[in-house]
Scaffold this motif. Structure first.
Motif, PDB file in Angstrom:
ATOM      1  N   CYS A  13       0.869  -1.192   0.000  1.00  0.00           N
ATOM      2  CA  CYS A  13       0.000   0.000   0.000  1.00  0.00           C
ATOM      3  C   CYS A  13       0.895   1.227   0.000  1.00  0.00           C
ATOM      4  O   CYS A  13       2.003   1.181   0.528  1.00  0.00           O
ATOM      5  CB  CYS A  13      -0.858   0.051   1.263  1.00  0.00           C
ATOM      6  SG  CYS A  13      -2.178  -1.152   1.258  1.00  0.00           S
ATOM      7  N   THR A  15       0.300   4.047   1.662  1.00  0.00           N
ATOM      8  CA  THR A  15       0.404   4.431   3.077  1.00  0.00           C
ATOM      9  C   THR A  15      -0.377   3.391   3.886  1.00  0.00           C
ATOM     10  O   THR A  15      -1.253   2.722   3.340  1.00  0.00           O
ATOM     11  CB  THR A  15      -0.226   5.817   3.351  1.00  0.00           C
ATOM     12  OG1 THR A  15      -1.563   5.787   2.821  1.00  0.00           O
ATOM     13  CG2 THR A  15       0.539   6.939   2.692  1.00  0.00           C
ATOM     14  N   ILE A  16      -0.043   3.270   5.161  1.00  0.00           N
ATOM     15  CA  ILE A  16      -0.743   2.274   5.987  1.00  0.00           C
ATOM     16  C   ILE A  16      -1.763   2.999   6.879  1.00  0.00           C
ATOM     17  O   ILE A  16      -1.411   3.888   7.657  1.00  0.00           O
ATOM     18  CB  ILE A  16       0.255   1.468   6.862  1.00  0.00           C
ATOM     19  CG1 ILE A  16       1.339   0.816   5.981  1.00  0.00           C
ATOM     20  CG2 ILE A  16      -0.469   0.417   7.704  1.00  0.00           C
ATOM     21  CD1 ILE A  16       0.863  -0.208   4.978  1.00  0.00           C
ATOM     22  N   CYS A  17      -3.017   2.595   6.747  1.00  0.00           N
ATOM     23  CA  CYS A  17      -4.086   3.247   7.519  1.00  0.00           C
ATOM     24  C   CYS A  17      -4.008   2.806   8.985  1.00  0.00           C
ATOM     25  O   CYS A  17      -3.715   1.636   9.263  1.00  0.00           O
ATOM     26  CB  CYS A  17      -5.449   2.879   6.945  1.00  0.00           C
ATOM     27  SG  CYS A  17      -5.560   3.180   5.173  1.00  0.00           S
ATOM     28  N   TYR A  19      -6.055   1.932  11.199  1.00  0.00           N
ATOM     29  CA  TYR A  19      -6.968   0.904  11.718  1.00  0.00           C
ATOM     30  C   TYR A  19      -6.694  -0.462  11.089  1.00  0.00           C
ATOM     31  O   TYR A  19      -7.285  -1.469  11.473  1.00  0.00           O
ATOM     32  CB  TYR A  19      -8.432   1.295  11.436  1.00  0.00           C
ATOM     33  CG  TYR A  19      -8.729   1.472   9.960  1.00  0.00           C
ATOM     34  CD1 TYR A  19      -9.198   0.418   9.192  1.00  0.00           C
ATOM     35  CD2 TYR A  19      -8.514   2.692   9.328  1.00  0.00           C
ATOM     36  CE1 TYR A  19      -9.456   0.571   7.836  1.00  0.00           C
ATOM     37  CE2 TYR A  19      -8.765   2.856   7.979  1.00  0.00           C
ATOM     38  CZ  TYR A  19      -9.237   1.795   7.242  1.00  0.00           C
ATOM     39  OH  TYR A  19      -9.473   1.951   5.903  1.00  0.00           O
ATOM     40  N   CYS A  20      -5.774  -0.508  10.107  1.00  0.00           N
ATOM     41  CA  CYS A  20      -5.634  -1.704   9.280  1.00  0.00           C
ATOM     42  C   CYS A  20      -4.820  -2.793   9.969  1.00  0.00           C
ATOM     43  O   CYS A  20      -3.719  -2.545  10.451  1.00  0.00           O
ATOM     44  CB  CYS A  20      -4.951  -1.323   7.967  1.00  0.00           C
ATOM     45  SG  CYS A  20      -4.775  -2.727   6.857  1.00  0.00           S
ATOM     46  N   PHE A  22      -4.595  -5.871   8.215  1.00  0.00           N
ATOM     47  CA  PHE A  22      -4.340  -6.859   7.157  1.00  0.00           C
ATOM     48  C   PHE A  22      -2.833  -7.050   7.021  1.00  0.00           C
ATOM     49  O   PHE A  22      -2.048  -6.250   7.543  1.00  0.00           O
ATOM     50  CB  PHE A  22      -4.908  -6.381   5.812  1.00  0.00           C
ATOM     51  CG  PHE A  22      -6.397  -6.179   5.823  1.00  0.00           C
ATOM     52  CD1 PHE A  22      -7.235  -7.079   6.458  1.00  0.00           C
ATOM     53  CD2 PHE A  22      -6.964  -5.083   5.191  1.00  0.00           C
ATOM     54  CE1 PHE A  22      -8.611  -6.896   6.477  1.00  0.00           C
ATOM     55  CE2 PHE A  22      -8.344  -4.888   5.201  1.00  0.00           C
ATOM     56  CZ  PHE A  22      -9.161  -5.791   5.844  1.00  0.00           C
ATOM     57  N   VAL A  24      -0.179  -6.170   5.375  1.00  0.00           N
ATOM     58  CA  VAL A  24       0.237  -5.161   4.390  1.00  0.00           C
ATOM     59  C   VAL A  24       1.541  -4.487   4.806  1.00  0.00           C
ATOM     60  O   VAL A  24       1.902  -4.474   5.983  1.00  0.00           O
ATOM     61  CB  VAL A  24      -0.850  -4.070   4.190  1.00  0.00           C
ATOM     62  CG1 VAL A  24      -2.074  -4.649   3.533  1.00  0.00           C
ATOM     63  CG2 VAL A  24      -1.216  -3.399   5.503  1.00  0.00           C
ATOM     64  N   GLY A  63      -3.903  -5.041   1.014  1.00  0.00           N
ATOM     65  CA  GLY A  63      -3.064  -4.269   0.130  1.00  0.00           C
ATOM     66  C   GLY A  63      -3.866  -3.439  -0.887  1.00  0.00           C
ATOM     67  O   GLY A  63      -5.071  -3.305  -0.807  1.00  0.00           O
ATOM     68  N   THR A  64      -3.130  -2.886  -1.790  1.00  0.00           N
ATOM     69  CA  THR A  64      -3.754  -2.077  -2.841  1.00  0.00           C
ATOM     70  C   THR A  64      -3.378  -2.643  -4.210  1.00  0.00           C
ATOM     71  O   THR A  64      -2.413  -2.181  -4.836  1.00  0.00           O
ATOM     72  CB  THR A  64      -3.307  -0.597  -2.727  1.00  0.00           C
ATOM     73  OG1 THR A  64      -3.515  -0.150  -1.384  1.00  0.00           O
ATOM     74  CG2 THR A  64      -4.093   0.297  -3.668  1.00  0.00           C
ATOM     75  N   ASN A  97      -8.262   1.576  -4.751  1.00  0.00           N
ATOM     76  CA  ASN A  97      -8.357   2.775  -3.915  1.00  0.00           C
ATOM     77  C   ASN A  97      -8.577   3.981  -4.808  1.00  0.00           C
ATOM     78  O   ASN A  97      -7.903   4.113  -5.835  1.00  0.00           O
ATOM     79  CB  ASN A  97      -7.058   2.978  -3.133  1.00  0.00           C
ATOM     80  CG  ASN A  97      -7.073   2.180  -1.852  1.00  0.00           C
ATOM     81  OD1 ASN A  97      -8.090   1.572  -1.520  1.00  0.00           O
ATOM     82  ND2 ASN A  97      -5.965   2.171  -1.152  1.00  0.00           N
ATOM     83  N   ARG A 134      -6.860   7.894   5.270  1.00  0.00           N
ATOM     84  CA  ARG A 134      -6.928   7.529   3.849  1.00  0.00           C
ATOM     85  C   ARG A 134      -6.214   8.583   3.011  1.00  0.00           C
ATOM     86  O   ARG A 134      -6.201   9.768   3.378  1.00  0.00           O
ATOM     87  CB  ARG A 134      -8.392   7.418   3.393  1.00  0.00           C
ATOM     88  CG  ARG A 134      -9.210   6.460   4.204  1.00  0.00           C
ATOM     89  CD  ARG A 134      -8.793   5.038   4.035  1.00  0.00           C
ATOM     90  NE  ARG A 134      -8.861   4.588   2.663  1.00  0.00           N
ATOM     91  CZ  ARG A 134      -8.827   3.308   2.296  1.00  0.00           C
ATOM     92  NH1 ARG A 134      -8.712   2.356   3.201  1.00  0.00           N
ATOM     93  NH2 ARG A 134      -8.884   2.970   1.036  1.00  0.00           N
TER      94      ARG A 134
HETATM   95  S1  SF4 Z   1      -5.126  -2.520   2.889  1.00  0.00           S
HETATM   96 FE1  SF4 Z   1      -6.608  -0.864   2.770  1.00  0.00          FE
HETATM   97  S2  SF4 Z   1      -6.969  -0.326   4.908  1.00  0.00           S
HETATM   98 FE2  SF4 Z   1      -5.069  -1.499   4.869  1.00  0.00          FE
HETATM   99  S3  SF4 Z   1      -3.442   0.017   4.711  1.00  0.00           S
HETATM  100 FE3  SF4 Z   1      -3.945  -0.612   2.637  1.00  0.00          FE
HETATM  101  S4  SF4 Z   1      -5.459   0.896   1.946  1.00  0.00           S
HETATM  102 FE4  SF4 Z   1      -5.349   1.064   4.176  1.00  0.00          FE
END
Ligand code: SF4
Length: 390
Positions: A13, A15-17, A19-20, A22, A24, A63-64, A97, A134
């Protein structure tokens, strides 16, 4: 017809959100052609674990994955087609995204074989998008929706609710806008904001900096979503998923109906048939180690195990009771020692029916709308029965 889904996990990704949780990583300077070859090799490696050949769905998630070029995507789709065979109505989804989407990219994805886009909008309010960390704003999201609408028959809008200080009145207003856009695309995934351990939001919560809505308020919001989605002809078909008729996600239905699926990419999971049971395969979590293992001519699998019948019975319930459709005894009994017909006669489960949380039709069961709101406690009771703790 037995259904096979393939999930491709792209772990990067921009940037890393906060709350995430996953699997990533922040995008590094990677050699995409090496990565593509690794995916291809691993698709081949893992294809030996299933006897199914026809692929009903492919899902590029992360991920993205919308950071990947259309050429990369096309090559992976072709590679899957060469190792399996794509069903004539195969659903091929990419998560995208708004910040990484241009009309031209989407057009090229379509030419590459993508026929469904899941757009991570999360909110149409810039203040909420900022809070969620985001890297897009609401105008970018609206523009992306317009492009998707022009190019694709199937698409999804991903939304998060239950933000700090969210008021019921403004939530209702925001939801109308969300429903308008979701109706255009035909599908809505709407998830409650959950604070997962080890995320920056978790630290903020622990230090008292996050004022999340109460359980009562969240439950009220959940039922507002159900009511409004009915009005917008986007009824719930899974706890967090709504669609117009015929626009359900084929790929995700595969998980919830406990069909076989292969997960390829760092940390991805698979469920495949092994004799009469299910085998679980888990890929190496670290992207760097995953790549190294595959390039060293081994494979990306970190863990494999045959699941016990108690585990598979619980998995069928965990997935199947999320759906609005009934869970047939035939599916459950295939993976359980105790028959569903016996289980629903046990007082602990019979009570769930009396309480209106589980609905029964002959030998099929499903959760009621109220039941879906308290699924964890329902599953806890099934677990007590299946693991003989009652
Ligand atoms: S997977 Fe989605 S929520 Fe997680 S960091 Fe990447 S864009 Fe953000």
């Amino acid at each position: 017809m037995k259904s096979l889904g393939i999930y491709i996990h792209w772990p990067w990704c921009k940037t890393i959100c906060p709350y995430c949780d996953f699997n990533v990583r922040k995008l590094e300077d990677i050699d995409t052609s090496t990565w593509r070859k690794a995916y291809e090799k691993e698709i081949e490696n893992i294809s030996f674990f299933t006897n199914l050949k026809e692929v009903k769905s492919i899902y590029f998630g992360g991920g993205t994955p919308s950071l990947i070029s259309a050429d990369f995507i096309e090559k992976i789709i072709n590679f899957i087609n060469n190792n399996f065979s794509l069903s004539s109505n195969v659903e091929i989804t990419i998560e995208a995204n708004p910040s990484s989407l241009k009309y031209e990219n989407l057009y090229n994805y379509k030419l590459a074989g993508i026929n469904r886009v899941s757009l991570g909008v999360q909110s149409f309010k810039d203040t909420e998008l900022k809070f969620l960390g985001r890297d897009h704003d609401s105008d970018q999201a609206k523009k992306a929706i317009k492009y998707i609408e022009k190019l694709f028959f199937k698409a999804n809008l991903d939304i998060i609710y239950g933000m700090p200080d969210q008021k019921i009145l403004t939530f209702k207003q925001d939801l109308r806008e969300i429903m308008d856009f979701a109706q255009t695309l035909g599908h809505l995934s709407i998830y409650q904001l959950t604070i997962e351990p080890k995320t920056p939001f978790f630290k903020q919560l622990k230090s008292g900096k996050l004022n999340l809505p109460s359980d009562e308020k969240l439950s009220e919001m959940y039922f507002i979503i159900q009511e409004m989605s009915e009005k917008y002809k986007l009824p719930q078909y899974e706890i967090s998923n709504h669609s117009t008729i015929g626009n359900e996600s084929i790929h995700n239905l595969g998980y919830w109906r406990y069909n076989q699926y292969l997960g390829i990419g760092p940390g991805a999971h698979s469920r495949v048939s092994k004799n009469l049971n299910r085998m679980s395969l888990v890929q190496i979590k670290s992207p760097r180690k995953w790549l190294e293992a595959i390039l060293k001519n081994t494979n990306g699998i970190e863990h494999r195990e045959i699941l016990s019948t108690n585990e598979t019975a619980m998995e069928v319930l965990i997935t199947g009771l999320r759906l609005k459709e009934f869970l047939p005894a035939k599916r459950f009994n295939k993976f359980s020692k105790l028959k569903l017909e016996e289980i629903i006669e046990i007082p602990l489960i019979k009570d769930l029916i009396k309480e209106g949380l589980i609905e029964r039709k002959e030998s099929k069961i499903r959760t009621s709308s109220e039941g879906k709101a308290v699924l964890d406690s329902i599953l806890y009771r099934f677990d007590q029965v299946i693991n003989s703790k009652h």
